[in-house]
Write a protein that holds these residues in place. Sequence first.
Motif, short mmCIF file in Angstrom:
data_model
loop_
_atom_site.label_atom_id
_atom_site.label_comp_id
_atom_site.label_asym_id
_atom_site.label_seq_id
_atom_site.Cartn_x
_atom_site.Cartn_y
_atom_site.Cartn_z
N LYS A 29 56.40 26.28 -6.56
CA LYS A 29 55.86 26.05 -7.90
C LYS A 29 56.87 26.37 -9.00
O LYS A 29 57.01 25.62 -9.96
CB LYS A 29 54.59 26.90 -8.12
N VAL A 30 57.57 27.50 -8.87
CA VAL A 30 58.53 27.83 -9.95
C VAL A 30 59.75 26.92 -9.90
O VAL A 30 60.36 26.63 -10.93
CB VAL A 30 58.95 29.33 -9.95
N TYR A 31 60.08 26.42 -8.71
CA TYR A 31 61.18 25.44 -8.60
C TYR A 31 60.79 24.16 -9.34
O TYR A 31 61.56 23.63 -10.13
CB TYR A 31 61.48 25.15 -7.13
N ALA A 32 59.58 23.68 -9.07
CA ALA A 32 59.11 22.44 -9.71
C ALA A 32 59.07 22.61 -11.23
O ALA A 32 59.50 21.72 -11.98
CB ALA A 32 57.73 22.06 -9.18
N LEU A 33 58.58 23.76 -11.68
CA LEU A 33 58.49 23.99 -13.13
C LEU A 33 59.90 24.03 -13.75
O LEU A 33 60.15 23.46 -14.81
CB LEU A 33 57.73 25.29 -13.40
N SER A 34 60.84 24.70 -13.05
CA SER A 34 62.23 24.77 -13.56
C SER A 34 62.83 23.38 -13.66
O SER A 34 63.47 23.04 -14.66
CB SER A 34 63.08 25.64 -12.62
N GLN A 35 62.63 22.58 -12.62
CA GLN A 35 63.18 21.21 -12.62
C GLN A 35 62.59 20.39 -13.77
O GLN A 35 63.30 19.66 -14.45
CB GLN A 35 62.86 20.53 -11.28
N SER A 36 61.27 20.54 -13.98
CA SER A 36 60.61 19.72 -15.01
C SER A 36 61.07 20.13 -16.41
O SER A 36 61.01 19.33 -17.34
CB SER A 36 59.10 19.81 -14.89
N ARG A 37 61.52 21.38 -16.56
CA ARG A 37 62.01 21.81 -17.87
C ARG A 37 63.51 21.58 -18.04
O ARG A 37 64.08 21.94 -19.07
CB ARG A 37 61.74 23.32 -18.06
#
Lengths: 207, 207
Positions: free
Chosen positions: A93-101
């Motif tokens: 989840k934090v990987y996906a959020l980092s990528q999206s930002r």
Amino acid sequence: MDLQVAIDRVTLDKAIDLAKQLDTQVDVIEFGTSLIKDYGLEQIHAQLPKLQHAKLLLDLKTIDEGEYEFDKGFATGDILTAMGAASADTLTKVYALSQSRGKQLFIDMMEITADKTAQIVNHPAAIYGIHHAKDSKAGFDAAATVAAFHEDYPMVQHISVAGGIDLTMAQKLATQGIAESVIVGSAIVKTADPVAAAQKFMEVMHK
Amino acid sequence: MDLQVAIDRVTLDKAIDLAKQLDTQVDVIEFGTSLIKDYGLEQIHAQLPKLQHAKLLLDLKTIDEGEYEFDKGFATGDILTAMGAASADTLTKVYALSQSRGKQLFIDMMEITADKTAQIVNHPAAIYGIHHAKDSKAGFDAAATVAAFHEDYPMVQHISVAGGIDLTMAQKLATQGIAESVIVGSAIVKTADPVAAAQKFMEVMHK
């Protein structure tokens, strides 16, 4: 190889002063876990001016509530840390959020088993942070730690290393060419002239 | 059995208001990790009046730099949390520091292997916090989670349990008599009348 300077266990005023001095000198400025837990993200956000050159890493050491912490943290930082010891789901989840930002996740590999490591080395854009433990055995040094990790997990593209790195070791790691960044704390920030100390590290790493 | 109320993901003002309201109603008031990382221990210490009745647990989730974090945390809190995923050495140090201050260590057992659990259940005065995961399988409930942990680790004297605990489950856990405390979050603090909700929990747990 990038130089990351870790600022920790000082007052927030001192940390901000150090960050301003080092901004133009180094690649990444780290605000350590102690600064976050002592002063809080809200105060850091309100008081730290935007860095002009260096990226800002906030050592959140997230282990749960990943999306909440990363959403808050990315209001201020460019790179946020989560523990490898968190659940694989939290890391995803934090990987996906980092990528999206368009920002970056740093995974702290402290105290995790080989089994767990194998489960979480599947995030190609993440930085994997390994800690070199000081050891008296001849030949056991930070460069050897990095080489062993790279051999075990060749799929990891971004490796960062910390732990008692001095000028000699920084130069050795730069020549070795595996680690993407090296983290230096007291060898820079606890000296009488942190800017001069940072410049010496940059020199030996880039010659 | 004690009732611990977890306050999390709200503003510091709201958290302090809730803590004041609940102080005389419950046994332990928890300030969650989000409050610490958002606002910092210094601000919490400066703004939260000393509780009159309840103990204050600060969910530090310490995983490294244990002595630094616990020294800071005990300036404000009565009980501090560390991760079971921390090194055994870190846990030994924060346990010793807690004992020397006459305060208490809460070890969060999230995401650790049975091997690691077996290594760290050697701190008799520590509270071991287990998380009940919601699951649709019939018969799998928080009381079953507590019973299984107690069977595997009979040497653990202080067990705390969290995870979707409602009135029915709180009563069941109280009757079961293994867990020393139960942690309730949104079922109290997200209601229109948190004091009334806490009173209902206390009632079913003590009848």
